[in-house]
Structure formats: C-alpha cells, structure tokens
Design an enzyme around this catalytic site. Structure first.
Site, PDB file in Angstrom:
ATOM      1  N   SER A 100       0.832  -0.902  -0.011  1.00 31.99           N
ATOM      2  CA  SER A 100       0.192  -0.285   0.195  1.00 31.99           C
ATOM      3  C   SER A 100       1.003   1.074  -0.394  1.00 31.99           C
ATOM      4  CB  SER A 100      -0.547  -0.109   1.173  1.00 31.99           C
ATOM      5  OG  SER A 100      -1.394   1.267   1.487  1.00 31.99           O
ATOM      6  N   TYR A 142      -2.135  -0.180   9.893  1.00 38.31           N
ATOM      7  CA  TYR A 142      -2.476  -0.925   8.584  1.00 38.31           C
ATOM      8  C   TYR A 142      -1.424  -1.095   7.772  1.00 38.31           C
ATOM      9  CZ  TYR A 142      -3.984  -1.452   3.872  1.00 38.31           C
ATOM     10  OH  TYR A 142      -3.876  -1.723   2.182  1.00 38.31           O
TER      11      TYR A 142
END
Length: 350
Positions: free
Chosen positions: A142, A167
């Site tokens: 990501s 995350y």
C-alpha cells in the site's frame, strides 16, 4: 497457467480474477467473505462471475456457471492446514495475494484484526509457497507505507520506516517478510504499493462511494484537511493491467544491488516492490467536482481537519514499473468517476 487469487469477493481481487479468466487462465478465487463492509456487495461480485451464493460452503470449491476455468473457495487464510491442503491439491503456478484487512481508520479501532488478516494470513501464504513452490508470488502492499514521508513523488527507493497507522505497518511488514522468504527459499516475490484505487464495484468505505451516496441523499460529505488533499487516484482497469503485467514477470535479483547502499525496493534475491498508481495526483476538490458533474447534483460539504493516520498528499513514481512492464495508466478522472457513478446508479437502482 493456474492462478490462486485471494480476495476475489473484494474490489481489486474480483477484477483481477475476471481479467485472468477472460484471457484463458485457470483461476481459483479465494475469500473469507467477512463483514468489514456489506457482504451482499461481495456476494453480488461473485454472482456476476457465475458463483452462486447458495452453493458457497466453507472449504468447498464452487465451479462458476459462466466460466469453466474459474472456481471459488470460501476460506480463512489464518486456517493454515486447509490452505496448505489447497496448495498441495491445486499446484498453483502463480499466487496473486490481494486479500487483506483494508482501511487506515479502521486500524485505529480494531488493531488486532490487522495482525490476524495481514500478518498471520500472509505468513501462511508464504509458508504454502515455500512447501509448494510457485513461479511467482505477487502481493498487495500500500502507498500507506510512506507514512510521514513528505518528499514527492514517492519512490520505492525511499525509506519507509515511519508508518503512521497500524495498517501501514502491517503492509511494510509484508514486504519485509516477503524479502526474507525470497532470501531463504528463493521464492520470487513482488509487492505492489497501491495508490487510491477506484471504479465500478468499489469499496463502500472509500471516498468515491461515500461521497456519491451522500450527495444523492442530500447529506453533507466530510471533506478532510479542509479540502487540501491531493491523491494519486488510479482507475481499476489500469490497476488490473499493472497487476497482471507484473504477475507475468517473476521477480529477479537486482544485478546492480549494492549491499553498501541497499535499495529498499529490490534485492540481490528475487524480490521487488513497485508503486502502482496513476502518477498524476488530483486535488480532492477536483475529484468532488467530477462526482458532482457525473451525478448532476452539487455536494454539501463539511470541512474537517486531517484525520489521524491520513497523509495530505500521495504521488506515485511508477517509472520502474513502466520500464519493466510497459504499464501505462491512461484513464482520466472524468471517465473513471462517471464509470463508477453509472455502475452505482444501476446497482442500487437509483
């Protein structure tokens, strides 16, 4: 080629599996189908590929009624024994691992889910690729890994040691774990740092979905950082093209890797990390204008400060992805947003 694509009830995985099937590859799709967001949308994605909701049973493959080379299995990736048996039986050529617990803000309130879904599950994938060797493991990272970096555009040669959400930390962990398995066991691994993917069948927790829903209902949309956000919005078709181009090109050792000055995005083992984005950042306010135009309706805006875990800007340097694979994102924001809005209005019968 036989592919395992994880996360095929999810947004990106659904589109990747569809494209592979269309070009004639054999695909086994896998998803746990959790309730992070509306599971009916997940089932609808599967139904559109000929996977009947009524036939889905945990651990039992379901044959698509519309694609003879596509099967789906509902499975939790933290169930290592079942996953290992699947690898042993199917003998996959390539694994495209897109299943994960997504969402920066959700990680602030549900941190343990990210360890289970993004760390333990990824370890199980790596272990399966170790004991049942594959030609290539491609996995979702990501753009969040860039964290508090402010140098733009973001490059895979940059340090990413300052995450600002769990995350992001879980995705950086995936990259480190992949490098370890490439080093120890020779598994070719490629990580893809996705930049704000949008398009038809998108996720309900993403801005485009939330904004469209609110504008149609005449409700205010929450515009963070007082609208001073810039995002490298990337249309799903461009993302899918990039994922498959990468999957077709197993990672190779970098012949110019210098241990005295190591490049974080490659290695002397078959390991690579790419940014995959549009490389043309758009102001959030321009994005909102595109939604307003597609809907033919003005937004009511509530301007708010930057949210914890969010970054004010993202911009992908994709030069190495273009060089190595010929990747070329071409979809305009206007076209991409209208495509999503058209799908949304049709899906929800608005």
């Amino acid at each position: 080629m036989k592919y395992l694509v994880t996360g095929t009830a999810g947004f990106i995985g659904f589109h990747v599996a569809q494209k592979l099937v269309e070009r004639g590859d054999e695909v086994v799709g896998l998803d746990v189908i959790n309730d992070y967001y509306d599971i009916q949308l997940k089932f609808a994605r599967l139904e559109s590929e000929g996977i009947s909701k009524e036939k889905i049973e945990v651990g039992k493959p379901v044959q698509s009624s519309s694609h003879p080379n596509y099967r789906f299995i509902q499975l939790d990736l933290s169930d290592k024994d079942s996953l290992m048996k699947l690898f042993e039986k199917e003998k996959f050529d390539v694994v495209i691992h897109l299943a994960a617990q997504a969402g920066v803000r959700y990680s602030l309130t549900h941190p343990e889910v990210y360890i289970q879904s993004n760390i333990i599950a990824f370890l199980n994938i790596l272990e399966c690729c170790r004991f049942h060797p594959v030609k290539h493991l491609v996995y979702a990272s990501s753009s969040s890994v860039y964290g508090s970096n402010e140098k733009l555009p973001f490059s895979t040669s940059d340090s990413v040691d300052h995450p600002i959400s769990l995350y992001a930390a879980s995705k950086k962990s995936n990259e480190l774990m992949a490098h370890t398995y490439s080093h120890l066991f020779g598994i070719p691994t490629t990580g893809l740092r996705f930049f704000t993917v949008y398009g038809p069948w998108g996720r309900p927790d993403m801005a485009l979905f939330l904004f469209t829903e609110a504008i149609l209902k005449g409700k205010p949309i929450q515009v963070f950082n007082h609208g001073k956000m810039r995002r490298d919005f990337t249309y799903i078709d461009d993302i899918v093209e990039g994922v498959i181009k990468v999957a077709d090109r197993p990672a190779q050792p970098n012949p110019n890797f210098d241990p005295q000055n190591p490049d974080p995005g490659s290695g002397k083992v078959p390991y690579k990390v790419y940014n995959i984005g549009n490389s043309s950042p758009i102001l959030l306010m321009d994005y909102i204008q595109a939604i307003e135009k597609a809907l033919g309706k003005d937004a009511i805006m509530e301007f708010l400060p930057l949210q914890p875990g969010d970054v004010p800007a993202s911009h992908a340097d994709v030069s190495d992805l273009i060089r190595d694979t010929g990747y070329k994102p071409e979809t305009s924001i206007e076209f991409g947003v209208k495509s999503f809005v058209d799908w949304y209005l049709d899906y929800y019968k608005k």
